[in-house]
Design a protein around this motif. Structure first.
Motif, mmCIF file in Angstrom:
data_model
loop_
_atom_site.group_PDB
_atom_site.id
_atom_site.type_symbol
_atom_site.label_atom_id
_atom_site.label_comp_id
_atom_site.label_asym_id
_atom_site.label_seq_id
_atom_site.Cartn_x
_atom_site.Cartn_y
_atom_site.Cartn_z
ATOM 1 N N GLY A 226 0.822 -1.207 0.000
ATOM 2 C CA GLY A 226 0.000 0.000 0.000
ATOM 3 C C GLY A 226 0.851 1.249 0.000
ATOM 4 O O GLY A 226 0.558 2.214 -0.707
ATOM 5 N N GLY A 227 1.930 1.242 0.785
ATOM 6 C CA GLY A 227 2.828 2.393 0.824
ATOM 7 C C GLY A 227 3.493 2.628 -0.516
ATOM 8 O O GLY A 227 3.635 3.767 -0.959
ATOM 9 N N ALA A 228 3.910 1.548 -1.183
ATOM 10 C CA ALA A 228 4.530 1.673 -2.497
ATOM 11 C C ALA A 228 3.546 2.239 -3.511
ATOM 12 O O ALA A 228 3.898 3.077 -4.351
ATOM 13 N N GLU B 77 3.877 5.706 -5.569
ATOM 14 C CA GLU B 77 3.784 5.743 -7.029
ATOM 15 C C GLU B 77 2.742 6.753 -7.487
ATOM 16 O O GLU B 77 2.956 7.514 -8.437
ATOM 17 N N GLN B 78 1.616 6.793 -6.795
ATOM 18 C CA GLN B 78 0.564 7.752 -7.136
ATOM 19 C C GLN B 78 1.031 9.182 -6.902
ATOM 20 O O GLN B 78 0.772 10.079 -7.712
ATOM 21 N N LEU B 79 1.738 9.379 -5.790
ATOM 22 C CA LEU B 79 2.244 10.715 -5.490
ATOM 23 C C LEU B 79 3.291 11.137 -6.507
ATOM 24 O O LEU B 79 3.311 12.291 -6.951
ATOM 25 N N ALA C 244 3.444 10.253 -9.599
ATOM 26 C CA ALA C 244 2.731 10.606 -10.834
ATOM 27 C C ALA C 244 2.078 11.980 -10.714
ATOM 28 O O ALA C 244 2.088 12.777 -11.664
ATOM 29 N N ALA C 245 1.528 12.278 -9.529
ATOM 30 C CA ALA C 245 0.907 13.587 -9.315
ATOM 31 C C ALA C 245 1.946 14.706 -9.369
ATOM 32 O O ALA C 245 1.700 15.790 -9.924
ATOM 33 N N LEU C 246 3.122 14.447 -8.818
ATOM 34 C CA LEU C 246 4.196 15.432 -8.877
ATOM 35 C C LEU C 246 4.662 15.649 -10.311
ATOM 36 O O LEU C 246 4.893 16.787 -10.727
ATOM 37 N N LEU C 247 4.787 14.570 -11.056
ATOM 38 C CA LEU C 247 5.226 14.684 -12.438
ATOM 39 C C LEU C 247 4.250 15.530 -13.254
ATOM 40 O O LEU C 247 4.657 16.326 -14.113
ATOM 41 N N ALA C 248 2.963 15.371 -12.984
ATOM 42 C CA ALA C 248 1.952 16.164 -13.693
ATOM 43 C C ALA C 248 2.125 17.652 -13.403
ATOM 44 O O ALA C 248 1.840 18.497 -14.271
ATOM 45 N N VAL D 81 1.313 22.495 -2.113
ATOM 46 C CA VAL D 81 1.192 22.365 -0.652
ATOM 47 C C VAL D 81 0.601 21.007 -0.294
ATOM 48 O O VAL D 81 1.083 20.311 0.615
ATOM 49 N N GLN D 82 -0.439 20.592 -0.998
ATOM 50 C CA GLN D 82 -1.069 19.302 -0.737
ATOM 51 C C GLN D 82 -0.111 18.145 -1.027
ATOM 52 O O GLN D 82 -0.041 17.167 -0.263
ATOM 53 N N LEU D 83 0.646 18.258 -2.106
ATOM 54 C CA LEU D 83 1.595 17.199 -2.449
ATOM 55 C C LEU D 83 2.725 17.120 -1.421
ATOM 56 O O LEU D 83 3.201 16.026 -1.088
ATOM 57 N N GLU D 84 3.153 18.272 -0.911
ATOM 58 C CA GLU D 84 4.180 18.279 0.129
ATOM 59 C C GLU D 84 3.671 17.555 1.380
ATOM 60 O O GLU D 84 4.408 16.767 1.991
#
Length: 351
Positions: free
Chosen positions: A8-10, A14-16, A18-22, A39-42
């Motif tokens: 689940g952590g992995a 991975e989702q985070l 991808a969100a950062l890359l976007a 701010v939310q991603l941090e």
């Protein structure tokens, strides 16, 4: 660890990522919204305890600070992040950080440091660099060269970025490449070439069904001014500013730049009252956001406007203010500018 365990952590990481890359791999249209997203991603990266993701999120946040006008805050934070990326040997993060630092230096009026960091951002590109980085980092290096009076050295980088955008079918980025190239030619006084590149930008946008954004409209407005089309330029800049306000702030200096171009069109029309109001609004933007380089040009335009009205004492005062503002720019920029230019001259054959 959450209830999903290591898998689940992995998945969360991975989702985070991808969100950062976007967020990393696009030119943000609304910097305020981009700041909120960063701010939310941090916070998500902190919750995961992933240091690499946290640093990526913090770099996004620093860039949004710069775009929303907090240059001192962005400048304070970027140095520590660069040191971390160097120590870890993360070339992609280093390249991105140098580009953010380059843009901070540009807005602070340090043209030589803008060029130095833009060159480093390109030098660090490798197989891990994304398509966006391969194109955008080269555009910013070209922009920095043009700003330092080296348009001949800039053109191969613009051309390379254009070819990469076409090869990779990055059509929206191609519009940005052509816009920056056209504006650089305009700034260096090659108005015929600026017009030719701008026409290619307009044709490309029309063929792909893109609406020109505020930056691109400003380029058109500036070229109209050089052609003496002052009424058309004023109308273009009014649409530009309205579109900018509708889309949200993209970069810290944009409104000041747009108001300055609008004032030049209004001066050409003889609408001196409207022109001075535009310049006063641009001046306020510069002082509030620490836009030292734009401020020099605001004072220069004020001098032109006063002179056009026969207000010689006021014109002289504005000229003196422009000189003082120029002298306030970092004198330390000259040495890095020379060293980078010498390095570029040695490597141009490799382009």
């Amino acid at each position: 660890m959450n209830g999903l365990g290591a898998n689940g952590g992995a998945a969360d990481a991975e989702q985070l990522s991808a969100a950062l890359l976007a967020l990393e791999d696009r030119v943000i249209v609304d910097a305020t919204a981009g700041h909120a997203a960063a701010v939310q991603l941090e916070r998500r990266a902190e919750a995961l305890g992933d240091e690499v993701l946290l640093m990526r999120a913090q770099l996004c946040l620093i860039d949004m600070l710069r775009r929303t006008g907090d240059l001192p805050g962005a400048a304070r934070q970027i140095r520590g992040l660069q040191a971390w990326a160097r120590k870890r040997g993360d070339r992609r993060l280093q390249a991105r950080a140098h580009l953010v630092r380059a843009n901070i230096e540009r807005l602070s009026g340090n043209s030589g440091k803008f060029l130095g960091h833009a060159q480093s951002a390109v030098d660090l590109l490798d197989e891990t660099a994304t398509a966006h980085m391969q194109i955008w980092h080269r555009v910013r290096l070209a922009d920095a060269l043009a700003e330092n009076g080296e348009i001949e050295a800039a053109r191969p980088h613009y051309h390379q970025a254009e070819e990469l955008a076409r090869e990779r079918r990055e059509w929206e980025r191609l519009t940005v490449v052509l816009n920056n190239w056209a504006y650089a030619e305009y700034e260096t006084g090659d108005y015929p070439r600026a017009g030719e590149v701008a026409r290619r930008m307009q044709s490309h946008a029309a063929a792909r069904g893109f609406s020109l954004d505020a930056d691109e409209l400003e380029t058109i407005g500036a070229i109209q001014i050089t052609n003496g089309e002052y009424a058309e330029a004023e109308q273009t800049m009014q649409v530009c500013i309205a579109r900018y306000k509708g889309a949200g702030a993209n970069d810290a200096e944009e409104m000041a730049e747009f108001l300055l171009t609008l004032a030049r069109a209004q001066r050409g029309l003889g609408a001196t009252g409207r022109a001075m109001a535009s310049l006063d609004a641009a001046h306020l933007q510069c002082t509030e956001r620490g836009l030292k380089q734009v401020l020099v040009r605001v004072y220069q335009e004020k001098a032109e406007l006063h002179a056009a009205q026969g207000e010689h004492a006021e014109a002289l005062a504005a000229k003196e203010a422009a000189i003082a503002a120029r002298e306030n720019l970092s004198s330390s920029q000259r040495t890095p500018m020379r060293s980078v230019l010498h390095a570029l001259m040695r490597t141009r054959r490799g382009l």
